[in-house]
Design a protein around this motif. Structure first.
Motif, mmCIF file in Angstrom:
data_model
loop_
_atom_site.group_PDB
_atom_site.id
_atom_site.type_symbol
_atom_site.label_atom_id
_atom_site.label_comp_id
_atom_site.label_asym_id
_atom_site.label_seq_id
_atom_site.Cartn_x
_atom_site.Cartn_y
_atom_site.Cartn_z
ATOM 1 N N THR A 52 1.118 -1.430 0.194
ATOM 2 C CA THR A 52 -0.557 -0.139 0.260
ATOM 3 C C THR A 52 0.448 1.355 -0.389
ATOM 4 O OG1 THR A 52 -0.588 -0.080 2.217
ATOM 5 C CG2 THR A 52 -2.157 -0.698 1.348
ATOM 6 N N GLU A 53 2.422 0.952 -0.490
ATOM 7 C CA GLU A 53 2.608 2.161 -0.449
ATOM 8 C C GLU A 53 2.558 2.874 -1.954
ATOM 9 O OE1 GLU A 53 6.987 1.315 -0.439
ATOM 10 O OE2 GLU A 53 7.123 0.564 2.265
ATOM 11 N N VAL A 54 2.395 4.173 -1.219
ATOM 12 C CA VAL A 54 2.323 5.625 -2.062
ATOM 13 C C VAL A 54 3.526 6.172 -3.112
ATOM 14 C CG1 VAL A 54 1.069 7.314 -2.802
ATOM 15 C CG2 VAL A 54 -0.021 5.835 -1.383
ATOM 16 N N PRO A 55 3.797 6.131 -4.210
ATOM 17 C CA PRO A 55 4.868 6.386 -4.483
ATOM 18 C C PRO A 55 4.842 8.390 -4.511
ATOM 19 C CG PRO A 55 3.963 5.071 -6.450
ATOM 20 C CD PRO A 55 2.937 5.857 -5.384
ATOM 21 N N ALA A 56 6.482 8.791 -3.747
ATOM 22 C CA ALA A 56 6.359 10.403 -3.115
ATOM 23 C C ALA A 56 5.635 11.266 -4.002
ATOM 24 C CB ALA A 56 8.361 10.552 -3.112
ATOM 25 N N GLY A 57 4.939 11.995 -4.574
ATOM 26 C CA GLY A 57 4.398 13.445 -5.094
ATOM 27 C C GLY A 57 3.141 12.429 -5.295
ATOM 28 N N GLN A 58 3.072 11.140 -5.409
ATOM 29 C CA GLN A 58 0.957 10.797 -5.533
ATOM 30 C C GLN A 58 0.977 11.077 -4.239
ATOM 31 O OE1 GLN A 58 1.504 6.711 -6.950
ATOM 32 N NE2 GLN A 58 -0.857 6.875 -7.220
ATOM 33 N N LYS A 59 -0.748 11.642 -5.103
ATOM 34 C CA LYS A 59 -1.596 12.306 -3.980
ATOM 35 C C LYS A 59 -2.968 11.129 -3.901
ATOM 36 C CE LYS A 59 -1.642 17.071 -5.354
ATOM 37 N NZ LYS A 59 -3.396 18.714 -6.019
#
Length: 67
Positions: A52-59
């Motif tokens: 469930t990690e969200v890449p940096a900068g992704q909203k």
């Protein structure tokens, strides 16, 4: 009479030691199972966090419901 008392005390002590040995074995098994469950839960949490990690900068989309 003293010999009988000594034999009785020895028998009681032997019974107590056997009971404690059994109890200690049961507790040790329970702790080993608890430790394994703890590691399994830790692995599941790590897998969930990784998936469930969200890449940096992704909203992250936010869904709001109005009644």
């Amino acid at each position: 009479m003293a010999a009988f008392g000594s034999m009785l005390a020895s028998a009681v002590i032997k019974m107590v030691v056997q009971e404690l040995s059994s109890t200690i074995g049961t507790v040790r098994l329970w702790l080993e199972r608890l430790k394994k469950a703890m590691y399994d839960i830790s692995d599941m949490i790590n897998d969930f966090e990784t998936s469930t990690e969200v890449p940096a900068g992704q909203k992250i989309p936010v869904i709001s419901h109005c009644l």
